[in-house]
Design a protein around this motif. Structure first.
Motif, PDB file in Angstrom:
ATOM      1  N   MET A   1     -23.877  53.631  59.782  1.00  0.00           N
ATOM      2  CA  MET A   1     -24.330  55.264  60.358  1.00  0.00           C
ATOM      3  C   MET A   1     -25.796  54.701  60.071  1.00  0.00           C
ATOM      4  SD  MET A   1     -24.039  59.035  58.694  1.00  0.00           S
ATOM      5  CE  MET A   1     -25.219  59.139  57.587  1.00  0.00           C
ATOM      6  N   ALA A   2     -26.476  55.381  61.181  1.00  0.00           N
ATOM      7  CA  ALA A   2     -28.008  55.128  61.018  1.00  0.00           C
ATOM      8  C   ALA A   2     -28.959  56.203  60.753  1.00  0.00           C
ATOM      9  CB  ALA A   2     -28.649  54.943  61.899  1.00  0.00           C
ATOM     10  N   THR A   3     -30.087  56.433  59.774  1.00  0.00           N
ATOM     11  CA  THR A   3     -30.281  57.500  59.443  1.00  0.00           C
ATOM     12  C   THR A   3     -31.689  57.648  59.640  1.00  0.00           C
ATOM     13  OG1 THR A   3     -31.031  56.961  57.360  1.00  0.00           O
ATOM     14  CG2 THR A   3     -28.647  58.658  57.693  1.00  0.00           C
TER      15      THR A   3
ATOM     16  N   ASP B   1     -33.471  54.626  58.715  1.00  0.00           N
ATOM     17  CA  ASP B   1     -33.720  53.309  59.840  1.00  0.00           C
ATOM     18  C   ASP B   1     -34.232  52.975  60.369  1.00  0.00           C
ATOM     19  OD1 ASP B   1     -30.838  52.290  57.827  1.00  0.00           O
ATOM     20  OD2 ASP B   1     -30.246  53.690  59.148  1.00  0.00           O
TER      21      ASP B   1
ATOM     22  N   THR C   1     -33.190  57.231  71.250  1.00  0.00           N
ATOM     23  CA  THR C   1     -31.517  57.815  71.354  1.00  0.00           C
ATOM     24  C   THR C   1     -31.623  59.240  71.439  1.00  0.00           C
ATOM     25  OG1 THR C   1     -32.220  58.724  69.136  1.00  0.00           O
ATOM     26  CG2 THR C   1     -31.370  56.473  69.037  1.00  0.00           C
TER      27      THR C   1
ATOM     28  N   ASP D   1     -29.977  63.939  56.728  1.00  0.00           N
ATOM     29  CA  ASP D   1     -28.523  62.784  56.821  1.00  0.00           C
ATOM     30  C   ASP D   1     -28.153  62.694  57.733  1.00  0.00           C
ATOM     31  OD1 ASP D   1     -28.961  61.955  53.546  1.00  0.00           O
ATOM     32  OD2 ASP D   1     -28.536  64.168  52.902  1.00  0.00           O
ATOM     33  N   LEU D   2     -28.486  63.360  59.105  1.00  0.00           N
ATOM     34  CA  LEU D   2     -27.703  63.462  59.649  1.00  0.00           C
ATOM     35  C   LEU D   2     -28.352  61.602  60.291  1.00  0.00           C
ATOM     36  CD1 LEU D   2     -29.636  66.225  61.710  1.00  0.00           C
ATOM     37  CD2 LEU D   2     -27.591  66.533  60.185  1.00  0.00           C
ATOM     38  N   CYS D   3     -26.243  61.855  61.349  1.00  0.00           N
ATOM     39  CA  CYS D   3     -26.412  60.206  61.673  1.00  0.00           C
ATOM     40  C   CYS D   3     -27.366  60.325  63.226  1.00  0.00           C
ATOM     41  CB  CYS D   3     -24.957  60.313  62.108  1.00  0.00           C
ATOM     42  SG  CYS D   3     -24.554  58.992  63.093  1.00  0.00           S
ATOM     43  N   VAL D   4     -28.104  58.892  63.398  1.00  0.00           N
ATOM     44  CA  VAL D   4     -28.790  59.224  64.481  1.00  0.00           C
ATOM     45  C   VAL D   4     -28.426  59.517  65.596  1.00  0.00           C
ATOM     46  CG1 VAL D   4     -31.338  58.187  65.957  1.00  0.00           C
ATOM     47  CG2 VAL D   4     -30.624  59.063  62.793  1.00  0.00           C
ATOM     48  N   GLU D   5     -27.552  59.237  66.463  1.00  0.00           N
ATOM     49  CA  GLU D   5     -26.530  58.682  67.283  1.00  0.00           C
ATOM     50  C   GLU D   5     -27.538  59.089  68.373  1.00  0.00           C
ATOM     51  OE1 GLU D   5     -23.151  60.225  67.106  1.00  0.00           O
ATOM     52  OE2 GLU D   5     -22.670  58.867  65.425  1.00  0.00           O
TER      53      GLU D   5
END
Length: 110
Positions: free
Chosen positions: A1-3, A6, A39, A98-102
């Protein structure tokens, strides 16, 4: 999981006057900037949901030469209001960390 960490060497929030909250996302390098922007994660819909702002009132600007993204929106409470829990707005970035960067998916609206 990227934040965000990253991609970014600096994530901050602060006042831009008593009525405006601003966020700065400064990327590690060109590759990180390009990847983060691609993204679509940093979008008006995200900030509208997290901070209760109208998307029409949110300004999102990509600064490719600075490897940065800036987002500004009306403060939820005017600076100094008795209900203002963060007078300098320095902690407002925390819900993003803490959110997932998608990437945005097909059919998803920002």
């Amino acid at each position: 999981m990227a934040t965000l960490l990253d991609f970014c060497s600096l994530v901050r929030s602060k006042n831009a006057g008593p009525f405006t909250l601003t966020f700065d996302f400064m990327c590690h390098d060109q590759a990180a900037y390009d990847a983060l922007v691609a993204t679509g994660f940093l979008n008006k819909g995200l900030f509208a949901r997290l901070y209760g702002a109208d998307p029409e009132d949110i300004l999102l600007v990509n600064h490719p030469r600075a490897l940065a993204v800036k987002v500004s929106l009306p403060r939820p409470e005017v600076q100094g209001d008795p209900h203002d829990s963060d007078c300098y707005a320095g902690q407002q970035y925390a819900p993003l960390m803490d959110l997932c960067v998608e990437p945005l998916t097909e059919g998803h609206t920002a």
